[in-house]
Design a protein around this motif. Structure first.
Motif, PDB file in Angstrom:
ATOM      1  N   PRO A 130       0.825  -1.208   0.000  1.00  0.00           N
ATOM      2  CA  PRO A 130       0.000   0.000   0.000  1.00  0.00           C
ATOM      3  C   PRO A 130       0.857   1.255   0.000  1.00  0.00           C
ATOM      4  N   GLU A 131       0.393   2.260  -0.704  1.00  0.00           N
ATOM      5  CA  GLU A 131       1.084   3.546  -0.765  1.00  0.00           C
ATOM      6  C   GLU A 131       0.942   4.246   0.580  1.00  0.00           C
ATOM      7  N   MET A 132       2.062   4.768   1.116  1.00  0.00           N
ATOM      8  CA  MET A 132       2.012   5.488   2.378  1.00  0.00           C
ATOM      9  C   MET A 132       1.326   6.838   2.144  1.00  0.00           C
ATOM     10  N   LEU A 133       0.287   7.124   2.916  1.00  0.00           N
ATOM     11  CA  LEU A 133      -0.393   8.407   2.830  1.00  0.00           C
ATOM     12  C   LEU A 133       0.320   9.387   3.749  1.00  0.00           C
ATOM     13  N   LEU A 134       0.807  10.460   3.177  1.00  0.00           N
ATOM     14  CA  LEU A 134       1.549  11.448   3.955  1.00  0.00           C
ATOM     15  C   LEU A 134       0.610  12.533   4.450  1.00  0.00           C
ATOM     16  N   GLN A 135       0.840  12.965   5.691  1.00  0.00           N
ATOM     17  CA  GLN A 135       0.039  14.033   6.279  1.00  0.00           C
ATOM     18  C   GLN A 135       0.957  15.103   6.839  1.00  0.00           C
ATOM     19  N   ARG A 136       0.652  16.345   6.492  1.00  0.00           N
ATOM     20  CA  ARG A 136       1.431  17.454   7.038  1.00  0.00           C
ATOM     21  C   ARG A 136       1.304  17.481   8.555  1.00  0.00           C
ATOM     22  N   PHE A 137       2.387  17.809   9.195  1.00  0.00           N
ATOM     23  CA  PHE A 137       2.509  17.959  10.650  1.00  0.00           C
ATOM     24  C   PHE A 137       2.388  16.641  11.403  1.00  0.00           C
ATOM     25  N   GLN A 138       2.358  15.527  10.687  1.00  0.00           N
ATOM     26  CA  GLN A 138       2.422  14.219  11.348  1.00  0.00           C
ATOM     27  C   GLN A 138       3.883  13.935  11.677  1.00  0.00           C
ATOM     28  N   ILE A 139       4.098  13.158  12.717  1.00  0.00           N
ATOM     29  CA  ILE A 139       5.454  12.803  13.128  1.00  0.00           C
ATOM     30  C   ILE A 139       5.814  11.469  12.501  1.00  0.00           C
ATOM     31  N   TYR A 140       7.021  11.429  11.933  1.00  0.00           N
ATOM     32  CA  TYR A 140       7.538  10.223  11.280  1.00  0.00           C
ATOM     33  C   TYR A 140       8.851   9.838  11.948  1.00  0.00           C
TER      34      TYR A 140
ATOM     35  N   VAL B 217      15.312  18.800   3.404  1.00  0.00           N
ATOM     36  CA  VAL B 217      14.589  18.501   2.171  1.00  0.00           C
ATOM     37  C   VAL B 217      15.166  17.211   1.613  1.00  0.00           C
ATOM     38  N   LEU B 218      14.280  16.322   1.166  1.00  0.00           N
ATOM     39  CA  LEU B 218      14.688  15.015   0.644  1.00  0.00           C
ATOM     40  C   LEU B 218      13.728  14.646  -0.474  1.00  0.00           C
TER      41      LEU B 218
ATOM     42  N   ASP C 199      12.836  11.335  15.465  1.00  0.00           N
ATOM     43  CA  ASP C 199      11.490  11.699  15.048  1.00  0.00           C
ATOM     44  C   ASP C 199      11.532  13.028  14.309  1.00  0.00           C
ATOM     45  N   TYR C 200      10.710  13.119  13.264  1.00  0.00           N
ATOM     46  CA  TYR C 200      10.685  14.283  12.384  1.00  0.00           C
ATOM     47  C   TYR C 200       9.245  14.634  12.054  1.00  0.00           C
ATOM     48  N   THR C 201       8.978  15.918  11.882  1.00  0.00           N
ATOM     49  CA  THR C 201       7.649  16.399  11.508  1.00  0.00           C
ATOM     50  C   THR C 201       7.653  16.758  10.032  1.00  0.00           C
ATOM     51  N   LEU C 202       6.727  16.201   9.282  1.00  0.00           N
ATOM     52  CA  LEU C 202       6.590  16.540   7.864  1.00  0.00           C
ATOM     53  C   LEU C 202       5.923  17.905   7.765  1.00  0.00           C
ATOM     54  N   LEU C 203       6.616  18.873   7.154  1.00  0.00           N
ATOM     55  CA  LEU C 203       6.080  20.217   7.019  1.00  0.00           C
ATOM     56  C   LEU C 203       5.268  20.385   5.741  1.00  0.00           C
ATOM     57  N   GLY C 204       5.642  19.665   4.702  1.00  0.00           N
ATOM     58  CA  GLY C 204       4.914  19.791   3.444  1.00  0.00           C
ATOM     59  C   GLY C 204       5.661  19.134   2.307  1.00  0.00           C
ATOM     60  N   LEU C 205       5.091  19.279   1.123  1.00  0.00           N
ATOM     61  CA  LEU C 205       5.670  18.730  -0.094  1.00  0.00           C
ATOM     62  C   LEU C 205       5.991  19.877  -1.032  1.00  0.00           C
ATOM     63  N   ALA C 206       6.984  19.677  -1.891  1.00  0.00           N
ATOM     64  CA  ALA C 206       7.392  20.706  -2.845  1.00  0.00           C
ATOM     65  C   ALA C 206       7.905  20.022  -4.105  1.00  0.00           C
ATOM     66  N   LYS C 207       8.214  20.819  -5.097  1.00  0.00           N
ATOM     67  CA  LYS C 207       8.831  20.318  -6.324  1.00  0.00           C
ATOM     68  C   LYS C 207      10.175  21.008  -6.490  1.00  0.00           C
ATOM     69  N   LEU C 208      11.178  20.239  -6.866  1.00  0.00           N
ATOM     70  CA  LEU C 208      12.491  20.786  -7.161  1.00  0.00           C
ATOM     71  C   LEU C 208      12.392  21.541  -8.479  1.00  0.00           C
ATOM     72  N   GLU C 209      12.794  22.783  -8.484  1.00  0.00           N
ATOM     73  CA  GLU C 209      12.595  23.633  -9.661  1.00  0.00           C
ATOM     74  C   GLU C 209      13.300  23.103 -10.904  1.00  0.00           C
ATOM     75  N   SER C 210      14.497  22.556 -10.746  1.00  0.00           N
ATOM     76  CA  SER C 210      15.291  22.167 -11.909  1.00  0.00           C
ATOM     77  C   SER C 210      14.695  21.026 -12.722  1.00  0.00           C
ATOM     78  N   ASP C 211      14.072  20.044 -12.045  1.00  0.00           N
ATOM     79  CA  ASP C 211      13.535  18.905 -12.801  1.00  0.00           C
ATOM     80  C   ASP C 211      12.168  18.427 -12.310  1.00  0.00           C
ATOM     81  N   LEU C 212      11.535  19.219 -11.429  1.00  0.00           N
ATOM     82  CA  LEU C 212      10.196  18.945 -10.896  1.00  0.00           C
ATOM     83  C   LEU C 212      10.099  17.656 -10.082  1.00  0.00           C
TER      84      LEU C 212
END
Length: 65
Positions: free
Chosen positions: A6-16, A52-53, A23-36
């Motif tokens: 199953p695909e992991m469903l990501l939630q902002r501000f959830q702890i991973y 950022v990863l 432990d880390y808090t997911l702040l959000g998702l983004a796109k890398l400008e150079s290659d999206l």
């Protein structure tokens, strides 16, 4: 061969938890400008350190707690 995991469903501000610990808090998702490339923006829990990863690596290395 089809991957039926199953695909992991990501939630902002959830702890991973990183597979090596920590432990880390997911702040959000983004796109890398150079290659999206889809990226995960996250911070170490209890600090202001922000990282950022590529999203695919985040999903491999982190699990929700």
């Amino acid at each position: 061969m089809k991957d039926d995991t199953p695909e992991m469903l990501l939630q902002r501000f959830q702890i991973y938890r990183h597979y090596k610990g920590g432990d880390y808090t997911l702040l959000g998702l983004a796109k890398l400008e150079s290659d999206l490339t889809d990226m995960a923006i996250y911070k170490k829990f209890g600090t202001d350190e922000v990282f950022v990863l590529p999203l695919s690596e985040f999903k491999e290395k982190f699990k929700p707690i």
